[in-house]
Scaffold this active site. Structure first.
Site, PDB file in Angstrom:
ATOM      1  CB  THR A  49      -0.907  -0.011   1.250  1.00 33.44           C
ATOM      2  OG1 THR A  49      -1.514   1.264   1.403  1.00 33.44           O
ATOM      3  CG2 THR A  49      -0.122  -0.301   2.524  1.00 33.44           C
ATOM      4  CG  ASP A  50      -1.201   4.982  -0.932  1.00 36.68           C
ATOM      5  OD1 ASP A  50      -1.735   4.367   0.008  1.00 36.68           O
ATOM      6  OD2 ASP A  50      -1.803   5.837  -1.608  1.00 36.68           O
ATOM      7  CD  GLU A  51      -3.448   3.615   4.529  1.00 32.35           C
ATOM      8  OE1 GLU A  51      -3.203   3.534   5.738  1.00 32.35           O
ATOM      9  OE2 GLU A  51      -4.595   3.606   4.060  1.00 32.35           O
ATOM     10  CE1 TYR A  93      -3.429  -2.601   5.715  1.00 29.75           C
ATOM     11  CE2 TYR A  93      -3.304  -0.248   5.198  1.00 29.75           C
ATOM     12  CZ  TYR A  93      -3.344  -1.570   4.780  1.00 29.75           C
ATOM     13  OH  TYR A  93      -3.291  -1.868   3.442  1.00 29.75           O
ATOM     14  CE  LYS A 138      -0.013  -4.584   3.024  1.00 29.99           C
ATOM     15  NZ  LYS A 138      -0.388  -5.920   2.493  1.00 29.99           N
TER      16      LYS A 138
HETATM   17  P1  NAD Z   1      -9.694  -7.245   2.198  1.00 30.94           P
HETATM   18  O1  NAD Z   1      -9.694  -6.969   3.663  1.00 30.94           O
HETATM   19  O2  NAD Z   1     -10.918  -6.946   1.399  1.00 30.94           O
HETATM   20  O3  NAD Z   1      -9.343  -8.782   1.940  1.00 30.94           O
HETATM   21  C1  NAD Z   1      -8.353  -9.458   2.649  1.00 30.94           C
HETATM   22  C2  NAD Z   1      -8.523 -10.948   2.383  1.00 30.94           C
HETATM   23  O4  NAD Z   1      -7.461 -11.636   3.078  1.00 30.94           O
HETATM   24  C3  NAD Z   1      -9.844 -11.511   2.908  1.00 30.94           C
HETATM   25  O5  NAD Z   1     -10.415 -12.373   1.950  1.00 30.94           O
HETATM   26  C4  NAD Z   1      -9.437 -12.303   4.158  1.00 30.94           C
HETATM   27  O6  NAD Z   1     -10.283 -13.391   4.429  1.00 30.94           O
HETATM   28  C5  NAD Z   1      -8.039 -12.749   3.764  1.00 30.94           C
HETATM   29  N1  NAD Z   1      -7.200 -13.050   4.921  1.00 30.94           N
HETATM   30  C6  NAD Z   1      -7.061 -12.321   6.062  1.00 30.94           C
HETATM   31  N2  NAD Z   1      -6.221 -12.955   6.909  1.00 30.94           N
HETATM   32  C7  NAD Z   1      -5.811 -14.079   6.278  1.00 30.94           C
HETATM   33  C8  NAD Z   1      -4.921 -15.132   6.622  1.00 30.94           C
HETATM   34  N3  NAD Z   1      -4.321 -15.186   7.809  1.00 30.94           N
HETATM   35  N4  NAD Z   1      -4.723 -16.135   5.735  1.00 30.94           N
HETATM   36  C9  NAD Z   1      -5.348 -16.123   4.529  1.00 30.94           C
HETATM   37  N5  NAD Z   1      -6.213 -15.156   4.159  1.00 30.94           N
HETATM   38  C10 NAD Z   1      -6.430 -14.149   5.022  1.00 30.94           C
HETATM   39  O7  NAD Z   1      -8.434  -6.476   1.638  1.00 30.94           O
HETATM   40  P2  NAD Z   1      -8.228  -5.760   0.228  1.00 30.94           P
HETATM   41  O8  NAD Z   1      -8.735  -4.388   0.316  1.00 30.94           O
HETATM   42  O9  NAD Z   1      -8.713  -6.666  -0.843  1.00 30.94           O
HETATM   43  O10 NAD Z   1      -6.636  -5.680   0.194  1.00 30.94           O
HETATM   44  C11 NAD Z   1      -5.860  -6.763  -0.327  1.00 30.94           C
HETATM   45  C12 NAD Z   1      -4.389  -6.409  -0.217  1.00 30.94           C
HETATM   46  O11 NAD Z   1      -4.137  -5.203  -0.934  1.00 30.94           O
HETATM   47  C13 NAD Z   1      -3.935  -6.132   1.207  1.00 30.94           C
HETATM   48  O12 NAD Z   1      -2.638  -6.668   1.364  1.00 30.94           O
HETATM   49  C14 NAD Z   1      -3.897  -4.622   1.320  1.00 30.94           C
HETATM   50  O13 NAD Z   1      -2.932  -4.195   2.244  1.00 30.94           O
HETATM   51  C15 NAD Z   1      -3.516  -4.243  -0.095  1.00 30.94           C
HETATM   52  N6  NAD Z   1      -3.986  -2.920  -0.566  1.00 30.94           N
HETATM   53  C16 NAD Z   1      -5.305  -2.569  -0.444  1.00 30.94           C
HETATM   54  C17 NAD Z   1      -5.729  -1.346  -0.963  1.00 30.94           C
HETATM   55  C18 NAD Z   1      -7.177  -0.928  -0.890  1.00 30.94           C
HETATM   56  O14 NAD Z   1      -7.498   0.208  -1.240  1.00 30.94           O
HETATM   57  N7  NAD Z   1      -8.102  -1.780  -0.469  1.00 30.94           N
HETATM   58  C19 NAD Z   1      -4.819  -0.493  -1.578  1.00 30.94           C
HETATM   59  C20 NAD Z   1      -3.474  -0.876  -1.656  1.00 30.94           C
HETATM   60  C21 NAD Z   1      -3.083  -2.108  -1.167  1.00 30.94           C
HETATM   61  O1  DAU Z   2      -4.191   3.980   0.530  1.00 32.28           O
HETATM   62  C1  DAU Z   2      -4.407   2.615   0.411  1.00 32.28           C
HETATM   63  C2  DAU Z   2      -5.256   2.128   1.566  1.00 32.28           C
HETATM   64  O2  DAU Z   2      -6.576   2.589   1.314  1.00 32.28           O
HETATM   65  C3  DAU Z   2      -5.227   0.626   1.749  1.00 32.28           C
HETATM   66  O3  DAU Z   2      -3.922   0.214   2.069  1.00 32.28           O
HETATM   67  C4  DAU Z   2      -6.197   0.195   2.857  1.00 32.28           C
HETATM   68  O4  DAU Z   2      -6.235  -1.214   2.942  1.00 32.28           O
HETATM   69  C5  DAU Z   2      -7.582   0.716   2.491  1.00 32.28           C
HETATM   70  O5  DAU Z   2      -8.494   0.399   3.507  1.00 32.28           O
HETATM   71  C6  DAU Z   2      -7.548   2.223   2.267  1.00 32.28           C
HETATM   72  O6  DAU Z   2      -7.281   2.914   3.515  1.00 32.28           O
HETATM   73  P1  DAU Z   2      -8.041   4.264   3.897  1.00 32.28           P
HETATM   74  O7  DAU Z   2      -7.979   4.444   5.350  1.00 32.28           O
HETATM   75  O8  DAU Z   2      -7.579   5.393   3.040  1.00 32.28           O
HETATM   76  O9  DAU Z   2      -9.538   3.855   3.391  1.00 32.28           O
HETATM   77  P2  DAU Z   2     -10.971   4.086   4.050  1.00 32.28           P
HETATM   78  O10 DAU Z   2     -11.975   3.734   3.012  1.00 32.28           O
HETATM   79  O11 DAU Z   2     -11.093   3.465   5.393  1.00 32.28           O
HETATM   80  O12 DAU Z   2     -11.003   5.672   4.245  1.00 32.28           O
HETATM   81  C7  DAU Z   2     -10.813   6.546   3.140  1.00 32.28           C
HETATM   82  C8  DAU Z   2     -10.834   7.956   3.686  1.00 32.28           C
HETATM   83  O13 DAU Z   2     -12.165   8.264   4.109  1.00 32.28           O
HETATM   84  C9  DAU Z   2      -9.948   8.162   4.900  1.00 32.28           C
HETATM   85  O14 DAU Z   2      -9.379   9.460   4.849  1.00 32.28           O
HETATM   86  C10 DAU Z   2     -10.917   8.057   6.076  1.00 32.28           C
HETATM   87  C11 DAU Z   2     -12.206   8.578   5.501  1.00 32.28           C
HETATM   88  N1  DAU Z   2     -13.450   7.981   6.036  1.00 32.28           N
HETATM   89  C12 DAU Z   2     -13.550   6.632   6.067  1.00 32.28           C
HETATM   90  C13 DAU Z   2     -14.683   6.025   6.550  1.00 32.28           C
HETATM   91  C14 DAU Z   2     -14.792   4.509   6.615  1.00 32.28           C
HETATM   92  C15 DAU Z   2     -14.496   8.794   6.458  1.00 32.28           C
HETATM   93  O15 DAU Z   2     -14.398  10.049   6.401  1.00 32.28           O
HETATM   94  N2  DAU Z   2     -15.631   8.195   6.920  1.00 32.28           N
HETATM   95  C16 DAU Z   2     -15.770   6.844   7.008  1.00 32.28           C
HETATM   96  O16 DAU Z   2     -16.823   6.366   7.484  1.00 32.28           O
END
Ligand code: NAD
Ligand code: DAU
Length: 366
Positions: free
Chosen positions: A132-134, A158, A162
């Site tokens: 992730t970019d975080e 988180y 990562k």
């Molecule tokens: P998600 O939470 O939707 O899915 C995570 C999946 O991993 C789920 O299916 C869960 O059951 C599985 N999981 C959790 N623990 C596990 C374990 N111990 N063994 C096997 N499976 C397990 O997450 P996502 O949003 O799809 O993110 C996927 C990946 O991409 C993550 O590594 C996250 O850090 C990264 N990522 C997410 C975003 C985003 O915006 N969502 C952006 C950049 C990177």
């Molecule tokens: O940047 C990549 C990341 O983006 C991933 O690594 C994470 O897995 C993914 O969950 C996401 O993280 P964020 O914290 O940015 O996503 P989230 O959707 O939780 O929140 C997006 C923005 O919106 C953040 O600034 C918090 C805000 N927010 C979120 C929720 C859930 C609100 O203002 N209200 C809300 O109810």
């Protein structure tokens, strides 16, 4: 075949679906089915032998050794993680367990397997870590976007977990010569996004007449990428990335949270007018005329990062990858998907999606 971890989650399931739509190489999908894993995301693959699901954890070294030995994957694409920042604030331990320890166990199992390979098979093996970019921390308004050389400065449990996993992956290249690749992507959105995250939460709450909780002043900036673009970027890095390198993936779509919420509300006003659905404001009891009336500013997230932005020039320059969707096209598709898939939403909200393991798919138990 390839081994995908976390392939029942949001991005992982989109990746598995895209993989199966773009070739016939088998995919073994290992997922622990935490609250974030939903096999309904993969319903369209039921009966398709290209996809095989294994219900188990990346923390289970014995299972990992068995899967590597039996299936001999040519690559691992590692999505499995705890992914929600707010949950990492209230319960950080699961993040250390899955993201750090789980990634370590997966790396160890992959290293043992890779060491057992020889010649072309050994050279061709890849371990792609999805991050992730975080990990880069937060930006000031005029700072340049994160590049692959931006120092790590994670601010939440988180992102710290990562970052730790990224460092472990990096060390396996430098110490053992293992052929690893890391991608760092910005915020994804699109189908199958669990409604605890900003965009799906706003859609689901708006349709139910519930408050749309905007943290703090709503001026935090995220850089949004349609999930299928993230998946195509990962496929490209897997195919042509240089081992030991990291690639930022992003769509050059920086938006303030409040603008995202207002965009979602406008699209819903157009595609699902509140009057036609008789949406009632759950707090005031009044009829909703525009979904934006539901916006409610709430207490900010502790340690809330102000701005993320990804500089995606390296992946474009070196691998020729660019996103296919603009934010306008991607967000319209996303809102339309949620409207067309109200049953998926209903099953997630009432928790019945968790019965899928036994009911629908016959998941192979570890
Ligand atoms: P998600 O939470 O939707 O899915 C995570 C999946 O991993 C789920 O299916 C869960 O059951 C599985 N999981 C959790 N623990 C596990 C374990 N111990 N063994 C096997 N499976 C397990 O997450 P996502 O949003 O799809 O993110 C996927 C990946 O991409 C993550 O590594 C996250 O850090 C990264 N990522 C997410 C975003 C985003 O915006 N969502 C952006 C950049 C990177
Ligand atoms: O940047 C990549 C990341 O983006 C991933 O690594 C994470 O897995 C993914 O969950 C996401 O993280 P964020 O914290 O940015 O996503 P989230 O959707 O939780 O929140 C997006 C923005 O919106 C953040 O600034 C918090 C805000 N927010 C979120 C929720 C859930 C609100 O203002 N209200 C809300 O109810």
């Amino acid at each position: 075949m390839i081994l995908v971890t976390g392939g029942a989650g949001f991005i992982g399931s989109n990746f598995v679906l895209q993989w199966c739509n773009n070739g016939d190489e088998p995919v073994l999908n290992l997922d622990a089915l935490t609250y974030a894993g939903n096999l309904a995301n993969l319903q369209s693959l039921v009966g398709n032998t290209q996809h095989r699901f294994v219900h188990g954890s990346i923390c289970d070294s014995q299972l990992l050794a068995k899967l590597f030995a039996e299936h001999q994957p040519r690559a691992v694409v590692h999505f499995a993680a705890e992914s929600h920042v707010d949950r990492s604030i209230t319960g950080p331990e699961a993040f250390v367990e899955t993201n750090v320890v789980g990634t370590f166990r997966l790396l160890e199992a992959a290293r043992t397997y890779w060491n057992s390979l020889e010649g072309a098979k050994k050279n061709a093996f890849r371990f792609l870590h999805v991050s992730t970019d975080e990990v880069y921390g937060t930006l000031e308004p005029n700072d340049p976007a994160f590049t692959e050389t931006t120092p790590y400065a994670p601010n939440s449990p988180y992102s710290a977990s990562k970052a730790a996993s990224d460092h472990l992956v990096r060390s396996y290249f430098h110490t053992y010569g293992m052929p690893v690749l890391t991608t760092n992507c910005s915020n994804n959105y699109g189908p199958f996004h669990f409604p605890e995250k900003l965009i799906p939460l706003m859609i689901v709450n708006a349709l139910a007449g519930k408050a749309l909780p905007v943290y703090g002043d709503g001026q935090q900036i995220r850089d949004w990428l349609y999930v299928e673009d993230h998946c195509s970027g990962i496929r490209r890095v897997l195919e042509a990335g240089t081992c030991g390198e990291t690639y930022n993936i992003g769509g050059w779509n920086e938006k303030a949270n409040i603008d995202i919420v207002n965009t979602v509300c406008s699209l819903l006003d157009e595609l699902a007018p509140p009057a036609s659905r008789q949406v009632i404001h759950q707090q005031t009891g009044k009829k909703v005329e525009h979904y934006a009336e539901l916006v409610t500013y709430v207490t900010d997230r502790p340690g809330h990062d102000r701005r993320y932005a990804i500089d995606a020039r390296k992946i474009e320059r070196e691998l020729g990858w660019k996103p296919a969707e603009t934010f306008d096209t991607g967000i319209r598709k996303t809102v339309a998907w949620y409207l067309a898939n109200q049953d998926w939403v209903k099953d997630v909200i009432n928790g019945s999606y968790r019965d899928w393991v036994t009911q629908q798919y016959g998941g192979e138990k570890a």
